[in-house]
Design a protein around this motif. Sequence first.
Motif, PDB file in Angstrom:
ATOM      1  N   PRO A  80       0.834  -1.203   0.000  1.00 50.66           N
ATOM      2  CA  PRO A  80       0.000   0.000   0.000  1.00 50.66           C
ATOM      3  C   PRO A  80       0.866   1.251   0.000  1.00 50.66           C
ATOM      4  N   PRO A  81       0.464   2.300  -0.707  1.00 47.78           N
ATOM      5  CA  PRO A  81       1.270   3.535  -0.755  1.00 47.78           C
ATOM      6  C   PRO A  81       1.565   4.120   0.622  1.00 47.78           C
ATOM      7  N   ALA A  82       0.587   4.107   1.535  1.00 45.04           N
ATOM      8  CA  ALA A  82       0.816   4.674   2.866  1.00 45.04           C
ATOM      9  C   ALA A  82       1.938   3.944   3.579  1.00 45.04           C
ATOM     10  N   ARG A  83       1.985   2.643   3.402  1.00 42.87           N
ATOM     11  CA  ARG A  83       3.022   1.843   4.061  1.00 42.87           C
ATOM     12  C   ARG A  83       4.395   2.152   3.478  1.00 42.87           C
ATOM     13  N   VAL A  84       4.466   2.336   2.177  1.00 43.53           N
ATOM     14  CA  VAL A  84       5.741   2.649   1.521  1.00 43.53           C
ATOM     15  C   VAL A  84       6.228   4.038   1.942  1.00 43.53           C
ATOM     16  N   GLY A  85       5.326   5.022   1.935  1.00 46.58           N
ATOM     17  CA  GLY A  85       5.713   6.377   2.310  1.00 46.58           C
ATOM     18  C   GLY A  85       6.213   6.454   3.738  1.00 46.58           C
ATOM     19  N   LEU A  86       5.562   5.727   4.639  1.00 50.61           N
ATOM     20  CA  LEU A  86       5.986   5.733   6.036  1.00 50.61           C
ATOM     21  C   LEU A  86       7.290   4.967   6.214  1.00 50.61           C
ATOM     22  N   ALA A  87       7.433   3.858   5.495  1.00 50.59           N
ATOM     23  CA  ALA A  87       8.675   3.086   5.576  1.00 50.59           C
ATOM     24  C   ALA A  87       9.860   3.910   5.091  1.00 50.59           C
ATOM     25  N   TRP A  88       9.635   4.755   4.083  1.00 50.92           N
ATOM     26  CA  TRP A  88      10.720   5.620   3.606  1.00 50.92           C
ATOM     27  C   TRP A  88      11.161   6.580   4.705  1.00 50.92           C
ATOM     28  N   VAL A  89      10.215   7.242   5.376  1.00 54.16           N
ATOM     29  CA  VAL A  89      10.563   8.169   6.457  1.00 54.16           C
ATOM     30  C   VAL A  89      11.300   7.433   7.571  1.00 54.16           C
ATOM     31  N   LEU A  90      10.829   6.246   7.928  1.00 57.83           N
ATOM     32  CA  LEU A  90      11.480   5.453   8.973  1.00 57.83           C
ATOM     33  C   LEU A  90      12.914   5.087   8.609  1.00 57.83           C
ATOM     34  N   SER A  91      13.197   5.008   7.318  1.00 56.26           N
ATOM     35  CA  SER A  91      14.537   4.609   6.868  1.00 56.26           C
ATOM     36  C   SER A  91      15.527   5.768   6.866  1.00 56.26           C
ATOM     37  N   ARG A  92      15.055   6.995   7.068  1.00 57.25           N
ATOM     38  CA  ARG A  92      15.924   8.160   6.902  1.00 57.25           C
ATOM     39  C   ARG A  92      16.851   8.351   8.095  1.00 57.25           C
ATOM     40  N   PRO A  93      18.106   8.741   7.835  1.00 52.10           N
ATOM     41  CA  PRO A  93      19.057   8.995   8.922  1.00 52.10           C
ATOM     42  C   PRO A  93      18.536  10.084   9.861  1.00 52.10           C
ATOM     43  N   GLY A  94      18.698   9.852  11.143  1.00 44.57           N
ATOM     44  CA  GLY A  94      18.328  10.846  12.142  1.00 44.57           C
ATOM     45  C   GLY A  94      16.896  10.763  12.626  1.00 44.57           C
ATOM     46  N   VAL A  95      16.043  10.043  11.908  1.00 42.76           N
ATOM     47  CA  VAL A  95      14.628   9.974  12.289  1.00 42.76           C
ATOM     48  C   VAL A  95      14.444   9.005  13.457  1.00 42.76           C
ATOM     49  N   THR A  96      13.733   9.479  14.482  1.00 39.47           N
ATOM     50  CA  THR A  96      13.472   8.660  15.664  1.00 39.47           C
ATOM     51  C   THR A  96      12.095   8.015  15.600  1.00 39.47           C
ATOM     52  N   ALA A  97      11.054   8.836  15.445  1.00 38.35           N
ATOM     53  CA  ALA A  97       9.691   8.299  15.456  1.00 38.35           C
ATOM     54  C   ALA A  97       8.753   9.223  14.696  1.00 38.35           C
ATOM     55  N   PRO A  98       8.295   8.824  13.506  1.00 36.55           N
ATOM     56  CA  PRO A  98       7.299   9.637  12.802  1.00 36.55           C
ATOM     57  C   PRO A  98       6.002   9.714  13.609  1.00 36.55           C
ATOM     58  N   VAL A  99       5.329  10.861  13.502  1.00 39.47           N
ATOM     59  CA  VAL A  99       4.045  11.069  14.168  1.00 39.47           C
ATOM     60  C   VAL A  99       2.940  10.735  13.178  1.00 39.47           C
ATOM     61  N   ILE A 100       2.174   9.698  13.470  1.00 40.74           N
ATOM     62  CA  ILE A 100       1.105   9.267  12.570  1.00 40.74           C
ATOM     63  C   ILE A 100      -0.233   9.775  13.105  1.00 40.74           C
TER      64      ILE A 100
END
Length: 315
Positions: free
Chosen positions: A250-270
């Motif tokens: 699903p696109p939402a899962r891919v978009g969130l997985a990309w943010v989670l993969s980024r250096p420095g990111v701790t926890a995206p706010v959903i």
Amino acid sequence: MSRLCLGTVNFGGRVSEEDGHRLMDRALEHGLNFLDTADMYGWRVHKGYTEESIGRWFAADPANRDRTVLATKVGNPMTDAPNDSGLSARHIVASCEASLRRLKTDRIDLYQLHHVDRTAPWDEIWQALDLLVSQGKVLYVGSSNFAGWHVSMAQEAAARRHFLGLVSEQCAYSLVSRLVELELIPAAEAYGMAVLPWSPLHGGLLAGVLEKLRDGTAVKSAQGRAVPALKEHFDRIEEYEQLCRDLGEPPARVGLAWVLSRPGVTAPVIGPRSDAQLDDAVAALSLRLPDEVLSRLDALFPGPPAAAPEAWITG
């Protein structure tokens, strides 16, 4: 702290109290113990409503408070009164007391400055926060919507007072919005701060908006920031959704997985509005995007050529 943060901006108006309480229960079942709100959330009902609703959730089961890392924010106007906005010492202390009453708790784990206040001196801001920390009403302080140089000013002023300073920055960050890679994320990394991206799906734009529009099921993505962004990025979004279909995700899962993969990111706010959206966000935690997919996403939604100052040279 969990790798996803449950945001409550939709609680009150878009998500009923009953559904909000169920989402918080379900988040804990998934191991999501990080809860984010703000004093002004719930404005569709009245400002402060969301904190009140969370307070009723804590009151219904007091054990939930100790299970939860609780974050709220201060700084946006609560009324039209001259001292009811910004980051003056008076407003920070009064707002903290009001949030504690609404949330029915004796402490805020992460108290975030909702926006920079260019009229408030940092010595005044830290004086107020130092008081709240010394009283045990606030454990940690974070920022939200700061520029990199604001973070630096805040941290250097805190260091002069021998104060811990900011431990986190909550910023808009998604495939469509990558300007924070220039200076903000490097600044946060340099100061050892957590990065908490809000709107990781850019208001639903990266959550399968074209398919939802065709099906007539678009809600959030048919309003707000996603509408002008869709006009600007229509061709890219079309290609993005095809890439997701090729992946079988699903696109939402891919978009969130990309943010989670980024250096420095701790926890995206959903900001889920349903159990299904929450479950899909949790599924993104186990999705590892292959290097070739990450490269395709970078080509489709290019970020800055480098962090500053190298970006000024290579750009």
